[in-house]
Write an enzyme that holds these catalytic residues in place. Structure first.
Site, PDB file in Angstrom:
ATOM      1  N   CYS A  13       7.052   1.707   7.216  1.00  0.00           N
ATOM      2  CA  CYS A  13       6.271   1.683   8.462  1.00  0.00           C
ATOM      3  C   CYS A  13       4.852   2.115   8.081  1.00  0.00           C
ATOM      4  O   CYS A  13       4.470   3.273   8.255  1.00  0.00           O
ATOM      5  CB  CYS A  13       6.867   2.621   9.486  1.00  0.00           C
ATOM      6  SG  CYS A  13       8.643   2.449   9.681  1.00  0.00           S
ATOM      7  N   ALA A  67       1.421   0.785   8.587  1.00  0.00           N
ATOM      8  CA  ALA A  67       0.093   0.648   9.217  1.00  0.00           C
ATOM      9  C   ALA A  67      -0.310   1.942   9.943  1.00  0.00           C
ATOM     10  O   ALA A  67       0.546   2.597  10.519  1.00  0.00           O
ATOM     11  CB  ALA A  67       0.140  -0.504  10.204  1.00  0.00           C
ATOM     12  N   GLY A  95      -2.084   2.635   7.189  1.00  0.00           N
ATOM     13  CA  GLY A  95      -2.191   2.734   5.734  1.00  0.00           C
ATOM     14  C   GLY A  95      -2.676   4.061   5.177  1.00  0.00           C
ATOM     15  O   GLY A  95      -2.991   4.145   3.986  1.00  0.00           O
ATOM     16  N   LYS A 155      -0.958   6.708   4.559  1.00  0.00           N
ATOM     17  CA  LYS A 155      -0.026   7.177   3.525  1.00  0.00           C
ATOM     18  C   LYS A 155       0.106   6.149   2.398  1.00  0.00           C
ATOM     19  O   LYS A 155       0.299   6.536   1.238  1.00  0.00           O
ATOM     20  CB  LYS A 155       1.330   7.498   4.154  1.00  0.00           C
ATOM     21  CG  LYS A 155       1.237   8.671   5.133  1.00  0.00           C
ATOM     22  CD  LYS A 155       2.533   9.030   5.758  1.00  0.00           C
ATOM     23  CE  LYS A 155       2.337  10.047   6.873  1.00  0.00           C
ATOM     24  NZ  LYS A 155       1.646   9.498   8.072  1.00  0.00           N
ATOM     25  N   ASP A 182       4.829  -3.485   7.876  1.00  0.00           N
ATOM     26  CA  ASP A 182       4.727  -3.103   9.290  1.00  0.00           C
ATOM     27  C   ASP A 182       4.913  -4.362  10.126  1.00  0.00           C
ATOM     28  O   ASP A 182       4.397  -5.418   9.761  1.00  0.00           O
ATOM     29  CB  ASP A 182       3.374  -2.463   9.603  1.00  0.00           C
ATOM     30  CG  ASP A 182       3.446  -1.561  10.823  1.00  0.00           C
ATOM     31  OD1 ASP A 182       3.468  -0.331  10.652  1.00  0.00           O
ATOM     32  OD2 ASP A 182       3.499  -2.099  11.954  1.00  0.00           O
ATOM     33  N   ASP A 237      10.427  -6.599  10.560  1.00  0.00           N
ATOM     34  CA  ASP A 237      11.078  -5.501  11.260  1.00  0.00           C
ATOM     35  C   ASP A 237      11.803  -4.716  10.170  1.00  0.00           C
ATOM     36  O   ASP A 237      12.590  -5.293   9.413  1.00  0.00           O
ATOM     37  CB  ASP A 237      12.070  -6.066  12.284  1.00  0.00           C
ATOM     38  CG  ASP A 237      12.707  -4.978  13.127  1.00  0.00           C
ATOM     39  OD1 ASP A 237      13.015  -3.909  12.586  1.00  0.00           O
ATOM     40  OD2 ASP A 237      12.893  -5.202  14.329  1.00  0.00           O
ATOM     41  N   ASP A 266       7.914   6.541   7.481  1.00  0.00           N
ATOM     42  CA  ASP A 266       7.111   7.352   8.404  1.00  0.00           C
ATOM     43  C   ASP A 266       7.316   6.715   9.783  1.00  0.00           C
ATOM     44  O   ASP A 266       6.542   5.878  10.228  1.00  0.00           O
ATOM     45  CB  ASP A 266       5.638   7.295   7.967  1.00  0.00           C
ATOM     46  CG  ASP A 266       4.772   8.242   8.771  1.00  0.00           C
ATOM     47  OD1 ASP A 266       5.282   9.285   9.202  1.00  0.00           O
ATOM     48  OD2 ASP A 266       3.580   7.932   8.981  1.00  0.00           O
ATOM     49  N   CYS A 268       5.868  12.320  13.345  1.00  0.00           N
ATOM     50  CA  CYS A 268       4.896  13.274  13.888  1.00  0.00           C
ATOM     51  C   CYS A 268       5.392  13.752  15.248  1.00  0.00           C
ATOM     52  O   CYS A 268       4.620  13.920  16.192  1.00  0.00           O
ATOM     53  CB  CYS A 268       3.495  12.657  13.970  1.00  0.00           C
ATOM     54  SG  CYS A 268       3.408  11.190  14.992  1.00  0.00           S
TER      55      CYS A 268
END
Ligand SMILES: C[S@@+](CC[C@H](N)C(=O)[O-])C[C@H]1O[C@@H](n2cnc3c(N)ncnc32)[C@H](O)[C@@H]1O
Length: 795
Positions: free
Chosen positions: A273, A275, A277, A279, A297, A324, A341, A398
């Site tokens: 995952c 975008a 970018g 990480k 992504d 996906d 992420d 997050c």
């Protein structure tokens, strides 16, 4: 005293007394004793401890003792301890004990008038203090629950959270931390940047930025690339250094998952995952632009910023893909490391996006949790357990809910051959092994939780797995219990996923058709359409004909007519293909209609003759003769049938000329029908004239016969109408029909002559008909001769 200071002091004095959730259903006595014991610890061996111990045996006696404390007690230091509490709280204890919770009416009034924030804040402070020192500060008879609901309501009003989210944080954090956390979400986080070591060194970057008037410092000991920006005279996202790709604007906690991932040079790594970018580019720089980095992504718009970031930062080992994540193992696998992420509710970044406070709800959390579980399993399945350097999966969000984090990790532990390992992060809180509703694997403690109120960073969750086998364990029966709440959600998610899969497959097929066999596909479609149209037309015609037949049958009650109805059904049942069926049906129906017309005429004729036989025996001869005539007619009917069969065979051989041949066939049929009818009428007439010569009595019958023939002519009009309809459909000229109509109306002699005139014309059109007609005339002559012989014999 500021609010945050106040909360800090209260929480310091009661640090161990606050871990009870708002809606806990533990009995109030147990809670009280726990609270009392914890306050005593913090108040360092005061005499309250002694009093509390004495009164624990008497249930809720603490307050009584405090309020009605003896002088002795005061001397023993109780007064001192109370004063200590009141000093810490900055108010008199009596003030708390006199505090009354607002009534419902008062609250509705408050809502209507608009809440006074200062009053709200005061009430929050008081209720919180009472809850943290419940046995000492509560008002007698008011249960803990009432204070908790009041606090929830007030915090929601004050900080602007919806009930769902506030409830979630109440369950997640101890009371003394809750308000700190909510306060931390009100403050902006420090700006941090990550040095791009592919292009520069941190010290060089720091110097360059300092020269531009940027006030900065190294982020912390744990990061060798981070810088914290205190002040800047230039926009940090538009400096020449930024545009040259010397640094990335990135929150400090976003560094942590990559620190945990520990990418190595020449590895094959997937950022599932990716975008925009942040990480991905960090991974690339730790790989020193070696190996293979796949950045995925599903959102195209977000991928554009990912690509531009990769370009700006000078990343050259990255391939960007759009899938996906749940499909990823089918796309490619065998990665040394995978970072997931995950998409999440973002409960750790409320400071950046205030809308989260009211936009999230129960449904959303269930949906996202199901997606997170599937993505994590997919990430695990993409990793090669036999990787020499890795076999590592890092899951991060997050967000701070247990559902999105520990629950998802625990699910993966059960479903795959993975185990949790240390993240390598020295700070942050451990994962929560037990929530209000669930217990997780004890290794969950190896996960890391980053809280904004503790580290002044965005809230984050990090889990690091190692995969020890590529085998996927079979689902256990116990797994049913583990996922009770999310079970239905899982089913829905899977259905949606399967639908998507189908769509993708269908799209692919369509694309293939378009690229390879577009013309063929179009032709097939057109053929299908024309076939269906034909079928419809035929069906309509059938229906119309059947209706007419039914009407005719109602008029005539004879058994023969009934038989006529049944026969075509049998024929239909036998026919194998639908198309053939419809063609045959049409033919059979035409034959039926012809037969019916003839049968009707013959029936009436029969009736007439029977009457005459009663009058005169001589008519017996005529009966026999008529029978012979009928037989002849039947024989002659067979001839056009043969013709039809021949035309059918031709049609089968040449499908493109089907329409033309069909039209010809129909014309031929009509012709042959007319001929047969004309012949039959001619013979009948001849027979009757001969009989009239023999016997005068037959004059009466003549008249009757004339009537019969008139009737026949009228009936012949009905098939003519049918023919008209069919002919109209095939856009034939109506001139012939009009002629026939007129001919039917005119007298017998005229009709005979006209028919004779017409028949050779028609015969000229088809040579086959000519041959057939010659054959029939020969037969007729023979038959006539035979009849004459018979009559002579009879005489
Ligand atoms: C938290 S963001 C990732 C941030 C990114 N790692 C970074 O550091 O810049 C989550 C990402 O997951 C992506 N995402 C959402 N659904 C996904 C799915 N089904 N498969 C893979 N990625 C998905 C979103 O488009 C979003 O970009």
């Amino acid at each position: 005293m500021s609010k945050s200071n106040f909360f800090q002091e209260v929480s310091e004095s009661n640090s161990s007394a606050t871990s009870e959730s708002s809606s806990s259903e533990i009995s109030s006595q147990d809670q009280d004793s726990e609270m009392i014991s914890s306050t005593n610890q913090k108040l360092k061996e005061t005499e309250i401890e002694i009093i509390q111990e004495e009164n624990e045996e008497e249930g809720e006696g603490v307050e009584l003792e405090l309020s009605s404390g003896s002088d002795e007690d005061e001397e023993n230091g109780e007064d001192g301890s109370l004063s200590q509490i009141s000093d810490l709280l900055g108010t008199d204890i009596e003030e708390f004990q006199d505090f009354v919770l607002p009534t419902e009416e008062e609250l509705t009034l408050e809502k209507q008038m608009g809440a006074d924030l200062e009053k709200l804040r005061e009430r929050i402070n008081k209720v919180l203090s009472i809850l943290l020192n419940f046995n000492i500060l509560r008002k007698k008879g008011v249960p803990r629950k009432d204070y908790v609901t009041q606090l929830k309501y007030d915090l929601g009003m004050y900080y602007g959270y919806n009930e769902f989210l506030l409830g979630l944080f109440f369950d997640l954090l101890p009371l003394n931390e809750l308000v700190e956390f909510l306060e931390a979400n009100e403050k902006p986080r420090p700006v941090t940047i990550r040095t791009n070591t592919l292009k520069t060194r941190r010290s060089d970057l720091a110097k360059a930025l300092l020269n531009r008037g940027v006030n900065l410092d190294p982020l912390s000991k744990w990061s060798s690339v981070g810088l914290i920006i205190y002040e800047s005279q230039v926009p940090i996202g538009a400096t020449p250094e930024y545009l040259a790709g010397h640094y990335m604007l990135q929150s400090a906690s976003s560094f942590i998952p990559i620190v945990a991932l520990q990418p190595k040079e020449n590895e094959k790594i997937l950022d599932m995952c990716a975008a925009p970018g942040g990480k991905t580019t960090y991974i690339a720089q730790l790989m020193r632009n070696t190996g293979t980095l796949i950045a995925n992504d599903p959102q195209r718009e977000r991928l554009t910023s990912l690509v531009s970031n990769c370009h700006r930062m000078g990343v050259t080992n990255c391939t960007v893909v759009q899938y996906d994540g749940r499909q990823f193992p089918k796309v490619m696998g065998g990665f040394d490391r995978v970072l997931i992420d995950s998409p999440c509710l973002g409960l750790g970044v409320i400071a950046r996006d205030n809308s989260i406070k009211i936009s999230k709800n129960k449904d959303e959390i269930w949906k996202i949790v199901q997606l997170q579980k599937q993505l994590l399993l997919s990430a695990i399945d993409s990793v090669n357990a036999k990787s020499k350097t890795g076999g590592i999966i890092v899951y991060s969000t997050c967000s701070l809910s247990v559902e999105e984090n520990e629950w998802v990790v625990d699910y993966a532990l059960k479903k795959r051959n993975v185990k949790l390992v240390e993240t390598g992060i020295s700070f942050g809180d451990p994962g929560i092994p037990k929530s209000k509703y669930r217990r997780f694997h004890p290794s969950i403690k190896l996960c890391k939780r980053i809280y904004p109120h503790k580290l002044n960073m965005d809230g984050f969750f990090i889990a690091k797995f190692i995969k020890y086998s590529n085998e996927i364990p079979k689902p256990k029966t116990n797994d049913k219990n583990e996922n009770t709440n999310g079970k239905n959600q899982n089913k829905i998610q899977n259905k949606k996923y399967n639908k998507n899969k189908k769509n993708i497959n269908l799209n692919n097929l369509l694309i293939l058709n378009q690229s390879n066999n577009l013309d063929k596909a179009l032709k097939n479609k057109q053929q299908d359409k024309s076939q269906t149209n034909r079928k419809r037309k035929i069906e309509k015609l059938q229906e119309q004909k059947n209706k007419k037949i039914e009407k005719v049958n109602k008029k005539g009650k004879g058994k023969k007519e009934e038989n006529m109805k049944i026969e075509p059904k049998k024929n239909n049942e036998k026919s194998p293909n639908k198309e053939k069926k419809t063609k045959k049906n049409n033919k059979v129906e035409k034959n039926q209609s012809e037969k019916k017309i003839k049968n009707k005429s013959t029936k009436k004729e029969k009736k007439m003759y029977t009457k005459k036989n009663k009058d005169d025996k001589k008519l017996k001869q005529t009966k026999k003769e008529k029978k012979n005539v009928k037989k002849e007619i039947v024989k002659k009917q067979k001839i056009p049938k043969k013709e039809k069969k021949e035309t059918e065979k031709k049609n089968e051989k040449s499908p493109n000329k089907e329409k033309k041949t069909k039209k010809n066939n129909k014309v031929e049929k009509n012709q042959s029908e007319k001929k047969i009818k004309n012949k039959s009428t001619k013979k009948q007439k001849k027979m009757t004239t001969k009989k009239n010569k023999d016997d005068k009595k037959l004059k009466q019958t003549k008249k009757e016969k004339k009537n019969v023939k008139k009737e026949n002519v009228k009936k012949q009009k009905t098939p003519n109408k049918e023919k008209k309809e069919t002919e109209k459909n095939k856009k034939k000229s109506p001139k012939k029909e009009k002629k026939t109509q007129k001919n039917n109306k005119t007298k017998k002699n005229q009709s005979e002559k006209k028919i004779k005139n017409k028949s050779p014309k028609k015969e000229k059109k088809s040579p086959k008909d000519k041959k057939n007609s010659k054959k029939t005339t020969k037969k007729q002559k023979k038959e006539k001769q035979s009849r004459k012989k018979k009559r002579k014999n009879l005489k």
